[in-house]
Design a protein around this motif. Sequence first.
Motif, PDB file in Angstrom:
ATOM      1  N   PRO A 113       2.671  -2.801   8.905  1.00 33.53           N
ATOM      2  CA  PRO A 113       4.044  -3.075   8.206  1.00 33.53           C
ATOM      3  C   PRO A 113       4.176  -3.883   7.057  1.00 33.53           C
ATOM      4  O   PRO A 113       4.839  -3.642   6.142  1.00 33.53           O
ATOM      5  N   GLU A 114       3.362  -4.980   7.114  1.00 37.85           N
ATOM      6  CA  GLU A 114       3.449  -5.824   5.898  1.00 37.85           C
ATOM      7  C   GLU A 114       3.128  -5.161   4.680  1.00 37.85           C
ATOM      8  O   GLU A 114       3.213  -5.623   3.658  1.00 37.85           O
ATOM      9  N   ALA A 115       2.240  -4.137   4.817  1.00 36.89           N
ATOM     10  CA  ALA A 115       1.759  -3.213   3.494  1.00 36.89           C
ATOM     11  C   ALA A 115       2.748  -2.321   3.116  1.00 36.89           C
ATOM     12  O   ALA A 115       2.451  -1.526   2.019  1.00 36.89           O
ATOM     13  N   ILE A 116       3.949  -2.061   3.714  1.00 38.27           N
ATOM     14  CA  ILE A 116       4.986  -1.393   3.338  1.00 38.27           C
ATOM     15  C   ILE A 116       6.076  -2.270   2.596  1.00 38.27           C
ATOM     16  O   ILE A 116       6.520  -3.177   3.141  1.00 38.27           O
ATOM     17  N   CYS A 117       6.494  -1.633   1.382  1.00 33.65           N
ATOM     18  CA  CYS A 117       7.642  -2.173   0.888  1.00 33.65           C
ATOM     19  C   CYS A 117       8.761  -1.161   0.980  1.00 33.65           C
ATOM     20  O   CYS A 117       8.871   0.052   0.783  1.00 33.65           O
ATOM     21  N   LEU A 163      12.201   2.542  15.053  1.00 34.98           N
ATOM     22  CA  LEU A 163      11.996   3.518  14.061  1.00 34.98           C
ATOM     23  C   LEU A 163      11.266   2.896  12.798  1.00 34.98           C
ATOM     24  O   LEU A 163      10.532   3.663  12.429  1.00 34.98           O
ATOM     25  N   TYR A 164      11.293   1.513  12.428  1.00 39.99           N
ATOM     26  CA  TYR A 164      10.511   0.991  11.480  1.00 39.99           C
ATOM     27  C   TYR A 164       9.028   1.003  12.030  1.00 39.99           C
ATOM     28  O   TYR A 164       7.995   1.274  11.065  1.00 39.99           O
ATOM     29  N   ARG A 165       8.961   0.734  13.280  1.00 34.36           N
ATOM     30  CA  ARG A 165       7.448   0.695  13.790  1.00 34.36           C
ATOM     31  C   ARG A 165       6.670   1.981  13.707  1.00 34.36           C
ATOM     32  O   ARG A 165       5.617   2.176  13.483  1.00 34.36           O
ATOM     33  N   HIS A 166       7.621   2.943  14.346  1.00 34.33           N
ATOM     34  CA  HIS A 166       7.111   4.324  14.281  1.00 34.33           C
ATOM     35  C   HIS A 166       6.714   4.731  12.915  1.00 34.33           C
ATOM     36  O   HIS A 166       6.037   5.605  12.658  1.00 34.33           O
ATOM     37  N   ALA A 167       7.831   4.379  11.941  1.00 33.18           N
ATOM     38  CA  ALA A 167       7.446   4.862  10.659  1.00 33.18           C
ATOM     39  C   ALA A 167       6.009   4.180   9.900  1.00 33.18           C
ATOM     40  O   ALA A 167       5.195   4.815   9.377  1.00 33.18           O
ATOM     41  N   ALA A 168       5.827   3.036  10.646  1.00 34.03           N
ATOM     42  CA  ALA A 168       4.389   2.392  10.042  1.00 34.03           C
ATOM     43  C   ALA A 168       3.523   3.224  10.771  1.00 34.03           C
ATOM     44  O   ALA A 168       2.207   3.321   9.863  1.00 34.03           O
ATOM     45  N   GLU A 204       0.820  -1.129   0.070  1.00 28.67           N
ATOM     46  CA  GLU A 204      -0.089   0.173   0.023  1.00 28.67           C
ATOM     47  C   GLU A 204       0.804   1.309  -0.116  1.00 28.67           C
ATOM     48  O   GLU A 204       0.394   2.206  -0.372  1.00 28.67           O
ATOM     49  N   ALA A 205       2.058   1.100   0.139  1.00 25.81           N
ATOM     50  CA  ALA A 205       3.047   2.202   0.315  1.00 25.81           C
ATOM     51  C   ALA A 205       4.436   1.893   0.251  1.00 25.81           C
ATOM     52  O   ALA A 205       4.557   0.620   0.551  1.00 25.81           O
ATOM     53  N   VAL A 206       5.196   2.611  -0.280  1.00 28.88           N
ATOM     54  CA  VAL A 206       6.790   2.427  -0.377  1.00 28.88           C
ATOM     55  C   VAL A 206       7.537   3.370   0.239  1.00 28.88           C
ATOM     56  O   VAL A 206       7.240   4.456   0.170  1.00 28.88           O
ATOM     57  N   ALA A 207       8.521   2.731   1.124  1.00 31.31           N
ATOM     58  CA  ALA A 207       9.410   3.568   1.873  1.00 31.31           C
ATOM     59  C   ALA A 207      10.417   3.264   1.446  1.00 31.31           C
ATOM     60  O   ALA A 207      11.072   2.198   1.046  1.00 31.31           O
ATOM     61  N   PHE A 208      11.678   4.335   1.671  1.00 32.17           N
ATOM     62  CA  PHE A 208      12.827   4.164   1.174  1.00 32.17           C
ATOM     63  C   PHE A 208      13.941   4.838   2.206  1.00 32.17           C
ATOM     64  O   PHE A 208      13.709   5.615   3.052  1.00 32.17           O
TER      65      PHE A 208
END
Length: 226
Positions: free
Chosen positions: A171-175, A159-164, A9-13
């Motif tokens: 989280p599983e919807a983030i690439c 930080l990853y959880r905060h980003a989600a 659903e969303a892409v993060a870099f």
Amino acid sequence: MALDSDAVEAVAFDSYGTLVDVMSIEDTIGEYVDSPEPVTKLMRNRSLGYAMVGNAIEEYDSFLEMNRHALRYAVETLGLDVSEDEREEIISALETVPVFDDVHPVLERLNERGYDCYVVSNGSEDMLETMVDHGDLEDLIADTVSADEIEQFKPDAPLYRHAADRIGVEPEAICYTAAGWWDVPGAVHVGMQGVWINRQDTLWGPYETEPALTIDSMGELADELE
């Protein structure tokens, strides 16, 4: 594990080393020393080490400040004569490193496909603001998430959880795409779909965790998500 593009659903870099060429700082270092490559590599590795130790002992300083300390460590360890003012010129160059050539066209493709694109970075808020502005990324990046917001660095999970949470999806919807062999495992650990862009032609770590996808260029990511 394979990339489930239907679930994205969303892409993060990641930022430094993924969207922008942090190793290009070697050009600026080369203005002050004859052999800039060892300085660049030692500085980069030391700054990452400082981040990981900071997490472990629950001490936080901005990523820019840690790079400042890492540069001093590198030049003193190598016995080089680089003044404090010259080191500050080098550190300033970190904020204007160039965007990789494959970034703009891929972000445009992803936006056209309806994906919101985010940056999740150890970089400070000021660094990320400058990166987006200097790299002409304003219209391509929906938002940036900085370690400053929780005072903890990747690859630790918070930080990853905060980003989600900030992005507003599970989280599983983030690439999540990063060049760091140390970064992608952190994203995968919290449930994100991790994509490793192997920009430095290096080896994956000795982990049981594997990336959902390994690519050599951003274009391969856009192909997978189309």
